[in-house]
Design a protein around this motif. Structure first.
Motif, PDB file in Angstrom:
ATOM      1  N   ARG A 255       6.799  -3.701  -3.680  1.00 26.67           N
ATOM      2  CA  ARG A 255       7.627  -4.703  -3.003  1.00 26.67           C
ATOM      3  C   ARG A 255       7.658  -4.466  -1.498  1.00 26.67           C
ATOM      4  O   ARG A 255       7.803  -5.390  -0.717  1.00 26.67           O
ATOM      5  CB  ARG A 255       9.033  -4.727  -3.585  1.00 26.67           C
ATOM      6  CG  ARG A 255       9.790  -3.440  -3.429  1.00 26.67           C
ATOM      7  CD  ARG A 255      11.094  -3.475  -4.230  1.00 26.67           C
ATOM      8  NE  ARG A 255      11.635  -2.148  -4.414  1.00 26.67           N
ATOM      9  CZ  ARG A 255      12.536  -1.587  -3.615  1.00 26.67           C
ATOM     10  NH1 ARG A 255      12.986  -2.248  -2.580  1.00 26.67           N
ATOM     11  NH2 ARG A 255      12.987  -0.385  -3.851  1.00 26.67           N
ATOM     12  N   LYS A 256       7.512  -3.202  -1.089  1.00 27.62           N
ATOM     13  CA  LYS A 256       7.543  -2.934   0.358  1.00 27.62           C
ATOM     14  C   LYS A 256       6.291  -3.471   1.046  1.00 27.62           C
ATOM     15  O   LYS A 256       6.364  -3.911   2.189  1.00 27.62           O
ATOM     16  CB  LYS A 256       7.692  -1.440   0.620  1.00 27.62           C
ATOM     17  CG  LYS A 256       9.073  -0.951   0.237  1.00 27.62           C
ATOM     18  CD  LYS A 256       9.320   0.467   0.647  1.00 27.62           C
ATOM     19  CE  LYS A 256      10.744   0.858   0.271  1.00 27.62           C
ATOM     20  NZ  LYS A 256      11.006   2.280   0.471  1.00 27.62           N
TER      21      LYS A 256
ATOM     22  N   ARG B  85       7.131  -6.988   1.491  1.00 26.79           N
ATOM     23  CA  ARG B  85       8.074  -7.152   2.605  1.00 26.79           C
ATOM     24  C   ARG B  85       7.330  -7.103   3.941  1.00 26.79           C
ATOM     25  O   ARG B  85       7.551  -7.948   4.811  1.00 26.79           O
ATOM     26  CB  ARG B  85       9.118  -6.040   2.548  1.00 26.79           C
ATOM     27  CG  ARG B  85      10.049  -6.006   3.737  1.00 26.79           C
ATOM     28  CD  ARG B  85      10.738  -4.659   3.868  1.00 26.79           C
ATOM     29  NE  ARG B  85       9.770  -3.596   4.106  1.00 26.79           N
ATOM     30  CZ  ARG B  85      10.069  -2.304   4.110  1.00 26.79           C
ATOM     31  NH1 ARG B  85      11.294  -1.914   3.859  1.00 26.79           N
ATOM     32  NH2 ARG B  85       9.140  -1.399   4.345  1.00 26.79           N
TER      33      ARG B  85
ATOM     34  N   TYR C  38      10.106 -10.506  -6.276  1.00 26.73           N
ATOM     35  CA  TYR C  38      10.236 -10.426  -4.823  1.00 26.73           C
ATOM     36  C   TYR C  38       9.552 -11.613  -4.153  1.00 26.73           C
ATOM     37  O   TYR C  38      10.023 -12.125  -3.144  1.00 26.73           O
ATOM     38  CB  TYR C  38       9.682  -9.090  -4.326  1.00 26.73           C
ATOM     39  CG  TYR C  38      10.320  -7.942  -5.060  1.00 26.73           C
ATOM     40  CD1 TYR C  38      11.636  -7.585  -4.779  1.00 26.73           C
ATOM     41  CD2 TYR C  38       9.654  -7.281  -6.085  1.00 26.73           C
ATOM     42  CE1 TYR C  38      12.262  -6.576  -5.486  1.00 26.73           C
ATOM     43  CE2 TYR C  38      10.271  -6.266  -6.799  1.00 26.73           C
ATOM     44  CZ  TYR C  38      11.574  -5.922  -6.500  1.00 26.73           C
ATOM     45  OH  TYR C  38      12.194  -4.938  -7.213  1.00 26.73           O
TER      46      TYR C  38
ATOM     47  N   ASP D  89      12.337 -14.236  -4.571  1.00 28.00           N
ATOM     48  CA  ASP D  89      13.706 -14.202  -4.016  1.00 28.00           C
ATOM     49  C   ASP D  89      13.798 -13.783  -2.550  1.00 28.00           C
ATOM     50  O   ASP D  89      14.883 -13.763  -1.986  1.00 28.00           O
ATOM     51  CB  ASP D  89      14.652 -13.364  -4.901  1.00 28.00           C
ATOM     52  CG  ASP D  89      14.379 -11.873  -4.851  1.00 28.00           C
ATOM     53  OD1 ASP D  89      13.641 -11.427  -3.964  1.00 28.00           O
ATOM     54  OD2 ASP D  89      14.927 -11.154  -5.716  1.00 28.00           O
ATOM     55  N   HIS D  90      12.673 -13.442  -1.929  1.00 23.20           N
ATOM     56  CA  HIS D  90      12.727 -13.066  -0.514  1.00 23.20           C
ATOM     57  C   HIS D  90      13.284 -14.231   0.308  1.00 23.20           C
ATOM     58  O   HIS D  90      12.765 -15.339   0.251  1.00 23.20           O
ATOM     59  CB  HIS D  90      11.326 -12.687  -0.034  1.00 23.20           C
ATOM     60  CG  HIS D  90      11.321 -11.929   1.263  1.00 23.20           C
ATOM     61  ND1 HIS D  90      11.964 -12.371   2.386  1.00 23.20           N
ATOM     62  CD2 HIS D  90      10.757 -10.739   1.614  1.00 23.20           C
ATOM     63  CE1 HIS D  90      11.790 -11.497   3.366  1.00 23.20           C
ATOM     64  NE2 HIS D  90      11.064 -10.499   2.921  1.00 23.20           N
ATOM     65  N   MET D  91      14.329 -13.951   1.083  1.00 22.94           N
ATOM     66  CA  MET D  91      15.010 -15.022   1.818  1.00 22.94           C
ATOM     67  C   MET D  91      14.167 -15.581   2.969  1.00 22.94           C
ATOM     68  O   MET D  91      14.475 -16.642   3.501  1.00 22.94           O
ATOM     69  CB  MET D  91      16.339 -14.505   2.389  1.00 22.94           C
ATOM     70  CG  MET D  91      17.349 -14.095   1.344  1.00 22.94           C
ATOM     71  SD  MET D  91      17.988 -15.494   0.419  1.00 22.94           S
ATOM     72  CE  MET D  91      19.240 -16.087   1.561  1.00 22.94           C
ATOM     73  N   ASP D  92      13.153 -14.842   3.392  1.00 22.53           N
ATOM     74  CA  ASP D  92      12.351 -15.312   4.524  1.00 22.53           C
ATOM     75  C   ASP D  92      11.076 -16.010   4.056  1.00 22.53           C
ATOM     76  O   ASP D  92      10.180 -16.258   4.853  1.00 22.53           O
ATOM     77  CB  ASP D  92      12.017 -14.128   5.450  1.00 22.53           C
ATOM     78  CG  ASP D  92      11.996 -14.553   6.916  1.00 22.53           C
ATOM     79  OD1 ASP D  92      12.507 -15.647   7.220  1.00 22.53           O
ATOM     80  OD2 ASP D  92      11.464 -13.795   7.743  1.00 22.53           O
TER      81      ASP D  92
ATOM     82  N   PHE E 245      18.199 -18.916  -4.183  1.00 17.27           N
ATOM     83  CA  PHE E 245      19.017 -18.281  -3.139  1.00 17.27           C
ATOM     84  C   PHE E 245      18.814 -18.949  -1.786  1.00 17.27           C
ATOM     85  O   PHE E 245      19.755 -19.113  -1.024  1.00 17.27           O
ATOM     86  CB  PHE E 245      18.704 -16.789  -3.038  1.00 17.27           C
ATOM     87  CG  PHE E 245      19.089 -16.037  -4.280  1.00 17.27           C
ATOM     88  CD1 PHE E 245      20.421 -15.939  -4.649  1.00 17.27           C
ATOM     89  CD2 PHE E 245      18.127 -15.448  -5.074  1.00 17.27           C
ATOM     90  CE1 PHE E 245      20.784 -15.254  -5.793  1.00 17.27           C
ATOM     91  CE2 PHE E 245      18.481 -14.764  -6.214  1.00 17.27           C
ATOM     92  CZ  PHE E 245      19.811 -14.665  -6.590  1.00 17.27           C
ATOM     93  N   ASN E 246      17.569 -19.302  -1.479  1.00 18.51           N
ATOM     94  CA  ASN E 246      17.370 -20.030  -0.219  1.00 18.51           C
ATOM     95  C   ASN E 246      16.673 -21.369  -0.460  1.00 18.51           C
ATOM     96  O   ASN E 246      16.015 -21.893   0.424  1.00 18.51           O
ATOM     97  CB  ASN E 246      16.595 -19.174   0.791  1.00 18.51           C
ATOM     98  CG  ASN E 246      15.171 -18.886   0.365  1.00 18.51           C
ATOM     99  OD1 ASN E 246      14.847 -19.021  -0.805  1.00 18.51           O
ATOM    100  ND2 ASN E 246      14.328 -18.518   1.301  1.00 18.51           N
TER     101      ASN E 246
END
Lengths: 303, 303
Positions: free
Chosen positions: B54-55, B58, B227, B230-233, B256-257
């Motif tokens: 996941r990193k 990210r 991930y 659900d990543h907000m960006d 979520f977003n």
């Protein structure tokens, strides 16, 4: 200053082992900090921030906005701490003081012809007086780096002592501008001069010069604080400023603080981060820890 | 002078490629240090491939977000030129792709078709870059004194789960409409056939595409899907041949977003169904502008 503190000969201050300092500093970045420890560290770092705006283009509106941010960091997370202080130019102290009210967030003002410090002593005195009279709780002064590099340590010492007198109850942070000092030995010397002359804080940088705060430079200053404490029993606070914009780096600094000065220094009375964009990165990491979801800067207020 | 005598194919020890990921224009390994083994049809060890965490995702999103401003601000025509350039680069490395795909078990015919059609598809979307606006924009009839028009704008960062059945063409067919529309993306390559995806990253890296516009990870859908969703960006997610439960999970995590979720299921990418300007429009947002004018309907054409 307590009369029992004997002022040493500054031409013979301690020398710094450059290789040792850099290796030690890099080792602090290897610690693994997870879960509750990470969360506590993030919240502590948030509470240690001097939220800063020091631009020629600062306006009353911008300072008010920054003060609102300082008091209400992220409403989606109730119970967050505030930052420690808002740091502005003397002309904005009154605005910040009024905006912050009784929130507990302090007002710090840079002074003494920040950032260069190249002004006559009288100007520096007036600058500081103005900030104090307008209600600054903390004064961030710059040392005269030119004089320091010329070897006029007494001049630098006297200037700090003079400004300390004008500060009254306001706590004095002394900015060494380590990026202009060039060697760790000089950083150590400047730290010693500042502490013996009456500084309450020693601070790395103005944020206008690169390099600003680095971990090795901060380590040199923390060790100076430690040695000063052993010699005199007086605690001095530390403020690295400039270039610390990521939560992870802030945690590394906290590890270093804890391992050099110990838990007594692990609060915003004795340690600050001079930063502006660090706050949002901390908030994003805090929300990530809380929700498990990677965050987007779109959902955090601009600072 | 003696000739170095191991230059014959029989004697020479072949140098094997390290299959790394493509993030922010660089080719790092996964931060996790993990890998999985890709085998040929008859069980030979072909390569160790990064098993991304996941990193890594990210970091890739960060790169994609940073690249978004520049990429979306480019002239549409210039985006078309760059897509065409990718096709040129792919053409020059055709044999490498065919070789990799046949090693992984595709027939020579299939492999040739995959590469040839991938090149065609890039050209197809290169052409669309500066044309879909005209196709999708509208002037809207309104009852007030406004000139009212709508036009598409890129949605932002898109996460992509590439299909398993078409190792190169599927990936290219999902990527090309995203970037031709001015978005940036993070792609998870097929975990079954990751080699050609990694090599395609090398094509992108040498084709005028700014770093971060396309990022290619390798790893497993089950681990990374939450991930990606659900990543907000991340502003949209496109899925391919994932199972119903995986799609449901993606939809749930996307709330979520309010991410856009698209699944391109059972699309035979080698047919005409595999290319359409509507794939571009899926990942566009419509902006409507109300421009005040003096009179309605051009009775006095004074705007």
């Amino acid at each position: 200053m307590k009369p029992n503190i004997k002022i040493p000969d500054f031409s013979h201050t301690a020398v710094v082992d450059q290789v040792g300092i850099e290796e030690r500093a890099s080792r602090f970045t290897k610690r693994s900090i997870k879960n509750e420890t990470k969360m506590n560290g993030l919240l502590l770092a948030l509470n240690m921030i001097d939220l800063t705006t020091l631009e020629g283009k600062d306006t009353v509106g911008k300072v008010k906005q920054l003060c609102t941010k300082a008091m209400h960091l992220h409403k989606a997370y109730p119970g967050l701490p505030t930052v420690a202080a808002v740091c502005v130019y003397p002309s904005m102290v009154g605005v910040a003081k009024k905006a912050l009210g009784d929130s507990g967030v302090k007002v710090a003002s840079v002074s003494t012809a920040f950032p260069s410090g190249q002004a006559p002593t009288q100007v520096k005195i007036d600058d500081t007086k103005y900030a104090v009279e307008n209600g600054a709780d903390e004064i961030d002064m710059v040392i005269s780096r030119g004089k320091f590099l010329q070897g006029e340590y007494n001049f630098v010492f006297d200037e700090i002592a003079l400004i300390k007198e004008i500060c009254g109850d306001a706590r004095l942070k002394v900015i060494l501008e380590t990026g202009e000092l060039g060697t760790y030995d000089r950083v150590r010397k400047a730290s010693d001069i500042a502490m013996y002359a009456g500084a309450d804080f020693i601070k790395t940088s103005t944020g206008k010069i690169s390099p600003a705060a680095t971990m090795p430079v901060t380590l040199v200053m923390l060790e100076a604080i430690r040695d000063f404490y052993y010699k005199t029993g007086k605690k001095i606070a530390m403020k690295p400023a400039g270039g610390i914009s990521k939560a992870k780096l802030a945690l590394h600094y906290l590890v270093m603080l804890n391992e050099v000065l110990g838990e007594d220094w692990m609060n915003n009375e004795w340690f600050r981060f001079g930063a502006s964009s660090l706050a949002n990165d901390l908030l994003m990491q805090i929300m990530k820890q809380k929700t498990g979801i990677y965050q987007s800067s779109n959902y955090f207020s601009i600072d | 002078m003696a000739k170095i005598n191991n230059t014959n194919d029989e004697q020479r020890l072949e140098v094997l490629k390290t299959y790394k990921i493509y993030v922010g224009g660089q080719f790092p390994r996964t931060e996790s240090g993990r890998y999985y083994v890709v085998k040929s049809k008859n069980g030979d060890h072909l390569a160790n491939v990064c098993q991304c965490s996941r990193k890594d995702f990210r970091d890739a999103v960060l790169a994609a977000r940073n690249a978004f401003g520049g990429w979306s601000a480019r002239a549409a025509f210039n985006r078309g030129q760059i897509l065409y350039r990718i096709a040129e680069m792919l053409e020059g490395r055709k044999s490498q792709f065919v070789d990799e795909m046949t090693k992984q078990g595709l027939s020579l015919k299939q492999a040739n078709e995959e590469v040839n059609l991938s090149i065609e598809r890039l050209i197809y979307y290169a052409g669309w870059c500066d044309k879909y606006h005209a196709m999708a924009s509208t002037v809207n009839p309104v009852a007030s004194s406004h000139f009212n028009f709508s036009s598409p704008e890129p949605t932002g960062v898109v996460s992509v789960l590439a299909p398993d059945d078409s190792p190169l063409l599927g990936l290219v067919s999902m990527m090309a409409p995203i970037i031709s529309g001015g978005n940036t993306c993070v792609i998870l390559a097929s975990s079954k056939y990751p080699l050609s995806a990694v090599t395609f990253g090398e094509v992108l890296g040498t084709s005028d595409l700014s770093g971060g516009v396309v990022n290619i990870l390798t790893g497993f859908v089950d681990e990374l899907l939450p991930y990606f969703a659900d990543h907000m960006d991340v502003n949209a997610i496109t899925l391919s041949d994932q199972s119903e439960s995986q799609v449901t999970l993606a939809k749930e995590k996307s709330v979520f977003n309010l991410k856009r979720v698209f699944q391109y299921k059972n699309i035979n990418w080698i047919t005409e169904k595999g290319q359409s300007p509507y794939f571009i429009l899926d990942l566009q947002e419509i902006k409507t502008t109300w421009h005040p004018i003096e009179n309605i309907g051009g009775a006095k054409a004074s705007y």
